[in-house]
Motif scaffolding. Sequence first.
Motif, PDB file in Angstrom:
ATOM      1  N   VAL A 188      43.073  34.734  39.174  1.00  0.00           N
ATOM      2  CA  VAL A 188      43.722  34.906  37.884  1.00  0.00           C
ATOM      3  C   VAL A 188      44.962  35.766  38.101  1.00  0.00           C
ATOM      4  O   VAL A 188      44.877  36.856  38.666  1.00  0.00           O
ATOM      5  N   VAL A 189      46.109  35.251  37.658  1.00  0.00           N
ATOM      6  CA  VAL A 189      47.366  35.986  37.758  1.00  0.00           C
ATOM      7  C   VAL A 189      47.648  36.576  36.388  1.00  0.00           C
ATOM      8  O   VAL A 189      47.793  35.841  35.402  1.00  0.00           O
ATOM      9  N   THR A 190      47.677  37.903  36.319  1.00  0.00           N
ATOM     10  CA  THR A 190      47.860  38.581  35.040  1.00  0.00           C
ATOM     11  C   THR A 190      48.424  39.978  35.232  1.00  0.00           C
ATOM     12  O   THR A 190      48.182  40.605  36.259  1.00  0.00           O
TER      13      THR A 190
ATOM     14  N   ALA B 134      42.106  41.746  33.694  1.00  0.00           N
ATOM     15  CA  ALA B 134      41.766  41.825  35.115  1.00  0.00           C
ATOM     16  C   ALA B 134      40.371  42.416  35.314  1.00  0.00           C
ATOM     17  O   ALA B 134      39.605  41.940  36.160  1.00  0.00           O
ATOM     18  N   ALA B 135      40.021  43.423  34.531  1.00  0.00           N
ATOM     19  CA  ALA B 135      38.688  44.026  34.639  1.00  0.00           C
ATOM     20  C   ALA B 135      37.605  43.006  34.313  1.00  0.00           C
ATOM     21  O   ALA B 135      36.582  42.918  35.009  1.00  0.00           O
TER      22      ALA B 135
ATOM     23  N   ALA C  47      35.714  36.968  40.157  1.00  0.00           N
ATOM     24  CA  ALA C  47      36.941  36.252  40.486  1.00  0.00           C
ATOM     25  C   ALA C  47      37.950  37.258  41.029  1.00  0.00           C
ATOM     26  O   ALA C  47      37.694  38.461  41.049  1.00  0.00           O
ATOM     27  N   VAL C  48      39.091  36.767  41.463  1.00  0.00           N
ATOM     28  CA  VAL C  48      40.142  37.604  42.036  1.00  0.00           C
ATOM     29  C   VAL C  48      41.249  37.736  41.001  1.00  0.00           C
ATOM     30  O   VAL C  48      41.646  36.755  40.380  1.00  0.00           O
TER      31      VAL C  48
ATOM     32  N   ASP D 292      50.152  43.089  43.435  1.00  0.00           N
ATOM     33  CA  ASP D 292      49.070  44.076  43.532  1.00  0.00           C
ATOM     34  C   ASP D 292      47.756  43.419  43.161  1.00  0.00           C
ATOM     35  O   ASP D 292      47.627  42.856  42.070  1.00  0.00           O
ATOM     36  N   LEU D 293      46.785  43.526  44.071  1.00  0.00           N
ATOM     37  CA  LEU D 293      45.443  43.032  43.770  1.00  0.00           C
ATOM     38  C   LEU D 293      44.714  44.064  42.923  1.00  0.00           C
ATOM     39  O   LEU D 293      44.783  45.262  43.196  1.00  0.00           O
ATOM     40  N   TYR D 294      44.051  43.590  41.898  1.00  0.00           N
ATOM     41  CA  TYR D 294      43.151  44.455  41.143  1.00  0.00           C
ATOM     42  C   TYR D 294      41.815  44.396  41.876  1.00  0.00           C
ATOM     43  O   TYR D 294      41.353  43.324  42.259  1.00  0.00           O
ATOM     44  N   THR D 295      41.217  45.551  42.095  1.00  0.00           N
ATOM     45  CA  THR D 295      39.936  45.600  42.797  1.00  0.00           C
ATOM     46  C   THR D 295      38.981  46.516  42.036  1.00  0.00           C
ATOM     47  O   THR D 295      39.423  47.343  41.227  1.00  0.00           O
TER      48      THR D 295
END
Length: 158
Positions: free
Chosen positions: A79-81, A87-88, A95-96, A103-106
Amino acid sequence: MTDAPTPKVHIWVDADACPAVIKEILFRAAERAGIEMTLVANHWLRTPPSRFIRSIQVPPGLDVADSVIVERVQPGDLVVTQDIPLAALVLDKKAVALNPRGDLYTPNNMAERLSMRNFMEELRGAGVQTGGPPPLHARDKQAFAAQLDRWLAKRSAR
């Protein structure tokens, strides 16, 4: 013995605020890799003719596009957002999540990002001018493309 089929993955784009240059990178990547991609927005979107790329126009309203993405996203999807609460939710569904700056959300950085977002929201609510995000630079586009390529490479390695 046969190998189990590789699960299909999908790219979802929170397209209302996604920069055009990032969409172009995504269009080329989806076509090159043969991965289905859906842009979700509350306005009509132009997409290139492709059997892999489509868009969904949702009604206007707070978080309507986000709800559609969360409802449909599957583990392993991308998911690009720029939307941190979205993202949470995406991470909760295994999912990613990637922002347009690369920047990757982790799970490790999500609490800090949510905290900062909420703090900035409080400032804006108190009338403090916080400004918007800085302009997208060439290095941001490169960082995004590199993260996207890493995600695609992981998919093809399976």
